[in-house]
Write a protein that holds these residues in place. Structure first.
Motif, PDB file in Angstrom:
ATOM      1  N   PHE B  25     -57.785  -2.601  -2.803  1.00  0.00           N
ATOM      2  CA  PHE B  25     -59.170  -2.520  -2.361  1.00  0.00           C
ATOM      3  C   PHE B  25     -59.710  -3.930  -2.262  1.00  0.00           C
ATOM      4  O   PHE B  25     -59.612  -4.686  -3.219  1.00  0.00           O
ATOM      5  CB  PHE B  25     -60.029  -1.772  -3.394  1.00  0.00           C
ATOM      6  N   CYS B  27     -62.581  -6.173  -2.877  1.00  0.00           N
ATOM      7  CA  CYS B  27     -63.632  -5.846  -3.826  1.00  0.00           C
ATOM      8  C   CYS B  27     -64.968  -5.650  -3.138  1.00  0.00           C
ATOM      9  O   CYS B  27     -65.880  -5.075  -3.694  1.00  0.00           O
ATOM     10  CB  CYS B  27     -63.726  -6.897  -4.934  1.00  0.00           C
ATOM     11  N   THR B  29     -65.253  -3.953  -0.317  1.00  0.00           N
ATOM     12  CA  THR B  29     -65.266  -2.650   0.358  1.00  0.00           C
ATOM     13  C   THR B  29     -65.736  -1.577  -0.617  1.00  0.00           C
ATOM     14  O   THR B  29     -65.264  -1.508  -1.740  1.00  0.00           O
ATOM     15  CB  THR B  29     -63.857  -2.244   0.831  1.00  0.00           C
ATOM     16  N   ALA B  30     -66.619  -0.749  -0.133  1.00  0.00           N
ATOM     17  CA  ALA B  30     -67.134   0.296  -1.014  1.00  0.00           C
ATOM     18  C   ALA B  30     -66.572   1.653  -0.634  1.00  0.00           C
ATOM     19  O   ALA B  30     -67.051   2.668  -1.091  1.00  0.00           O
ATOM     20  CB  ALA B  30     -68.649   0.332  -0.956  1.00  0.00           C
ATOM     21  N   PRO B  32     -65.140   4.896  -0.858  1.00  0.00           N
ATOM     22  CA  PRO B  32     -64.664   5.710  -1.956  1.00  0.00           C
ATOM     23  C   PRO B  32     -63.406   6.456  -1.517  1.00  0.00           C
ATOM     24  O   PRO B  32     -63.294   6.849  -0.365  1.00  0.00           O
ATOM     25  CB  PRO B  32     -65.813   6.701  -2.204  1.00  0.00           C
TER      26      PRO B  32
END
Lengths: 108, 425
Positions: B25, B27, B29-30, B32
């Motif tokens: 990921f 960091c 990028t959100a 889910p």
């Protein structure tokens, strides 16, 4: 669940940062947690007894260590704890007792 | 404040539990991602514990599906008290409901029919096919087909009662119907078998019952092994207390049985019994073979003791009686509960891209009743030996009871209540 997505991303970053650190308190806590889980078959999940055995959750570490030391030394009458306590190192017992001492005696 | 702290801790665990290594990921990028999914096959001491601990230790951030064919868990430990008439089956049964309501485990009452370890799927009889990120297989034992000629399909006439449930009730009924002066014969297979002290406990508990109600009866303990396999001195003493009632016969290999006449053909003898209880030779539960796992001696699954993954099949974690045991490690419910915790911890580590705990510890206790109240125990602690790559019993630790006693009779029942709660409450 959706509303915490940004927080989740943040905590991912934290996790990545701390996992690299060998002295990570979370990893040490997992070790203590895993060791303490070997006692749960008799003393209950997280040391909260379902009955008939002593609860260990929330008991001060010094009291637990003193009992375990006495079991090992044969000073405390026991049916089985003298045999079990001898199977763990001092360091392991202090991790286990610190873990139980740090828990709330009641269900969370 | 404490609430916020625990929320943050929960989120950290959430991150730690995600299937994709966190470093993948960005960091920033959100996005889910779907939660990792662990499927557990088998809801005994191993599987139920694994399901609960995966949910508990991930703080609900790993999805867990438990596939179990029975609607209720029935405990093998303590089931000999049902045979002695000291307990009912209901007393040793626990529902799976709390795994769902307290822990959010999805419990499916069904048979796992096939496992594809390449595609990472489990097929079920009635609930279609499920995908998993990691699989926990806690298949218990199944009996080796045709190991005892004449036994196949005759478990109604010759019960095993080595899986607690209807078989336990059946054997109890046969013992109730047995006339005074009747012969109850128990046959014990060669080691390794599930629950080493179990057959000897069974002889004692039934003896204590017969001594009160049918004094002229006889119990024959026909052991394939050359001697008592667990707590030998203590069981020898208990058998002496039942002199005239219990007869222990070592080196009694079983050649065949005849169901109609309830006869056991031994190597040098032939025993006709009124109630014949044959514990058949066993191996890892059949689903292990269907999953394509290779079995040592065609019987047991070999695992990596740091993660409990089957040798040669990463991603499949195997627990309990199905394993090729480490030195001095019994096939017991208590031990399966311990395997489950090692596996749960390792699975969460592996899902988070972390190394598993390099020094896992497991311990065992088997309590055995020698009558309705008095109990003896055997205990051991097993520390991982890095050189041997397996858990080894700690020398100087563990041991057995000094003598059968009532205090441990209470401890045995408290142990049962606590370990059932540790799995299922």
């Amino acid at each position: 669940m959706k509303s915490i997505a940004p927080l989740l991303a943040l905590s991912l970053c934290l996790a990545v940062a701390t996992a690299a650190d060998a002295a990570d308190p979370n990893l040490a806590r997992n070790l203590a947690r895993n060791l303490a889980a070997t006692c749960a078959g008799c003393h209950g999940t997280d040391g909260r007894s379902a009955g008939g055995m002593a609860s260990l959750a929330g008991v001060p570490q010094r009291a637990l260590m003193e009992k375990l030391r006495a079991f090992r030394a044969g000073e405390q009458p026991a049916t089985i704890m003298h045999q079990i306590a001898k199977g763990y190192s001092d360091e392991q017992l202090s991790l286990i007792t610190a873990y139980f001492a740090g828990l709330d005696a009641r269900q969370p | 404040m404490t609430h916020r702290r625990s929320l943050l801790k929960g989120l950290a665990a959430a991150a730690a539990a995600t299937a994709v290594p966190a470093s993948l990921f960005g960091c920033a990028t959100a996005t889910p991602r779907a939660k990792a999914h662990v499927v557990v096959v088998g809801g005994g001491f191993g599987g139920a514990t694994a399901a609960k601990y995966l949910r508990m230790w991930s703080r609900g951030e790993v999805e867990v599906t438990l596939i179990e064919r029975n609607t209720r868990f029935v405990s093998c430990p303590v089931s000999n008290l049902v045979l002695g008439g000291y307990r009912e089956l209901a007393d040793i049964s626990v529902g799976y409901g709390n795994l769902g309501t307290h822990w959010g485990v999805r419990v499916i009452t069904d048979d796992a029919t096939a496992i594809d370890t390449a595609k990472r799927t489990v097929s079920t009889a009635h609930h279609g096919t499920l995908s998993y990120d990691r699989l926990v297989l806690s298949p218990g034992v199944d009996f080796i087909p045709n190991a005892v000629p004449g036994l196949e399909g005759n478990h109604d006439q010759i019960p095993h009662a080595w899986k607690a449930g209807p078989q336990t009730v059946l054997l109890r009924k046969q013992l109730e119907a047995m006339p005074d002066g009747g012969v109850f014969a128990i046959h014990i297979p060669k080691v390794p078998y599930r629950c080493p002290p179990g057959p000897y406990e069974r002889a004692c508990v039934v003896a204590s019952h017969l001594r009160r109600s049918k004094r002229r009866s006889k119990i024959l303990v026909l052991d394939s092994n050359p001697e008592i396999q667990s707590k030998k001195a203590l069981f020898t003493k208990a058998f002496e207390g039942y002199k005239g009632l219990v007869e222990y016969v070592p080196n009694s290999e079983l050649r065949a049985v005849d169901a109609a006449s309830r006869t056991a053909e031994l190597e040098f003898d032939r025993v006709r019994a009124d109630v014949l209880n044959v514990i058949p030779p066993m191996r890892a539960g059949n689903i292990a073979t269907r999953a394509g796992l290779s079995l040592v001696n065609g019987r047991w699954v070999e695992v990596d003791w740091l993660t409990m993954e089957a040798k040669g099949t990463p991603g499949v974690h195997v627990l309990g009686d199905a394993l090729l045991a480490a030195p001095a490690m019994p096939k017991s419910g208590h031990m399966a509960n311990q395997h489950a915790k090692v596996a749960a911890a390792a699975i969460l580590n592996l899902l988070a891209g972390e190394a598993p705990n390099p020094a896992p510890v497991v311990m065992n206790t088997c309590y055995s009743f020698v009558d309705g109240q008095n109990v003896i125990h055997v205990a051991s602690v097993h520390q991982f030996d890095a050189a041997k790559r397996q858990p080894m019993p700690v020398e100087g630790a563990g041991g057995v009871s000094a003598a059968a006693n009532e205090v441990e009779g209470r401890h045995a029942l408290a142990w049962a209540a606590n370990i059932w709660a540790d799995m299922l409450a």
